[in-house]
Scaffold this motif. Structure first.
Motif, PDB file in Angstrom:
ATOM      1  N   HIS A 125      29.820  -9.887 -35.524  1.00 21.59           N
ATOM      2  CA  HIS A 125      30.484  -9.473 -34.287  1.00 21.59           C
ATOM      3  C   HIS A 125      30.078 -10.325 -33.089  1.00 21.59           C
ATOM      4  O   HIS A 125      30.607 -10.135 -31.991  1.00 21.59           O
ATOM      5  N   PRO A 127      30.274 -13.449 -30.688  1.00 28.16           N
ATOM      6  CA  PRO A 127      31.476 -14.230 -30.357  1.00 28.16           C
ATOM      7  C   PRO A 127      31.653 -15.507 -31.185  1.00 28.16           C
ATOM      8  O   PRO A 127      32.749 -15.809 -31.624  1.00 28.16           O
ATOM      9  N   GLN A 128      30.564 -16.228 -31.439  1.00 29.44           N
ATOM     10  CA  GLN A 128      30.707 -17.481 -32.176  1.00 29.44           C
ATOM     11  C   GLN A 128      31.080 -17.256 -33.643  1.00 29.44           C
ATOM     12  O   GLN A 128      31.568 -18.169 -34.296  1.00 29.44           O
ATOM     13  N   SER A 130      33.328 -15.033 -34.634  1.00 27.98           N
ATOM     14  CA  SER A 130      34.617 -14.338 -34.676  1.00 27.98           C
ATOM     15  C   SER A 130      35.619 -14.918 -35.685  1.00 27.98           C
ATOM     16  O   SER A 130      36.362 -14.144 -36.289  1.00 27.98           O
ATOM     17  N   PRO A 131      35.670 -16.233 -35.926  1.00 30.85           N
ATOM     18  CA  PRO A 131      36.617 -16.703 -36.944  1.00 30.85           C
ATOM     19  C   PRO A 131      36.302 -16.179 -38.349  1.00 30.85           C
ATOM     20  O   PRO A 131      37.213 -15.844 -39.109  1.00 30.85           O
ATOM     21  N   LEU A 133      34.640 -13.349 -39.032  1.00 30.86           N
ATOM     22  CA  LEU A 133      34.951 -11.924 -39.000  1.00 30.86           C
ATOM     23  C   LEU A 133      36.453 -11.700 -39.141  1.00 30.86           C
ATOM     24  O   LEU A 133      36.894 -10.863 -39.937  1.00 30.86           O
ATOM     25  N   ALA A 134      37.252 -12.444 -38.398  1.00 32.51           N
ATOM     26  CA  ALA A 134      38.711 -12.302 -38.482  1.00 32.51           C
ATOM     27  C   ALA A 134      39.209 -12.629 -39.888  1.00 32.51           C
ATOM     28  O   ALA A 134      40.101 -11.946 -40.415  1.00 32.51           O
ATOM     29  N   LYS A 137      38.406  -9.724 -42.226  1.00 35.55           N
ATOM     30  CA  LYS A 137      39.341  -8.626 -41.980  1.00 35.55           C
ATOM     31  C   LYS A 137      40.708  -8.924 -42.582  1.00 35.55           C
ATOM     32  O   LYS A 137      41.342  -8.046 -43.166  1.00 35.55           O
ATOM     33  N   GLY A 165      32.823  -1.428 -36.495  1.00 38.34           N
ATOM     34  CA  GLY A 165      31.795  -2.132 -35.740  1.00 38.34           C
ATOM     35  C   GLY A 165      30.406  -1.555 -35.869  1.00 38.34           C
ATOM     36  O   GLY A 165      29.486  -2.042 -35.263  1.00 38.34           O
TER      37      GLY A 165
END
Length: 167
Positions: A125, A127-128, A130-131, A133-134, A137, A165
């Motif tokens: 979670h 910010p760096q 995020s790719p 994590l996305a 998902k 989260g």
């Protein structure tokens, strides 16, 4: 294999051993002796190593939670570093237009070893990350590693943290 110095064992030699460890060959003492080199090859030469899910899943078969607290701590610290390394490799591939699955493999392997995943999943979670994590998902649930089937608790943790989260 026990006559070859540990540092000279190749990924292919270890691949054969790890594939059958506890199922058709070896026991806990053999595994404990070979584990440092198995982990070394898993990170330094992954194309000649077993999948992290297989390697780390063998920890449970080795009854590693009965090992000394210091030994368990070393394994957990190694897994922390391995996850960060895998995450960095996955993120490095984003610039090439795709995302790798190395972090997922380490997560799944850790779950197969019986470890709670919260500390690594929370890391996704940031910010760096995020790719990655996305991507997890987007691939959830049907396009993830098939090894998740062997760890329903880990899969439940993954699902909870991906979509809520928190564990």
């Amino acid at each position: 294999m026990l006559t070859t110095p540990l540092r000279e064992l190749t990924g292919q030699q270890l691949w054969r051993y790890v594939s059958g460890a506890f199922l058709t060959v070896g026991g806990e003492l053999d595994f404990r002796y070979l584990l440092p080199r198995i982990l070394d090859i898993s990170v330094s030469d992954p194309t000649n190593a077993n999948d992290p899910e297989i390697v780390l899943g063998k920890l449970r078969l080795a009854n590693w939670r009965s090992w000394s607290a210091a030994e368990q701590g070393v394994i957990e610290e190694f897994l922390d570093a391995w996850f960060e390394w895998a995450l960095a490799r996955d993120l490095a591939e984003v610039d090439d237009g795709w995302i790798g699955t190395e972090a997922e493999s380490v997560l799944c392997g850790a779950a197969r070893a019986g470890l709670p995943l919260a500390r690594w999943l929370v890391r996704l979670h940031a910010p760096q990350a995020s790719p990655v994590l996305a991507d997890l998902k987007a691939r959830f649930p049907g396009q993830l590693s098939a090894f998740w089937e062997g760890t329903p608790e880990g899969f439940r943790d993954l699902s909870t943290i991906l979509f809520q989260g928190a564990a």
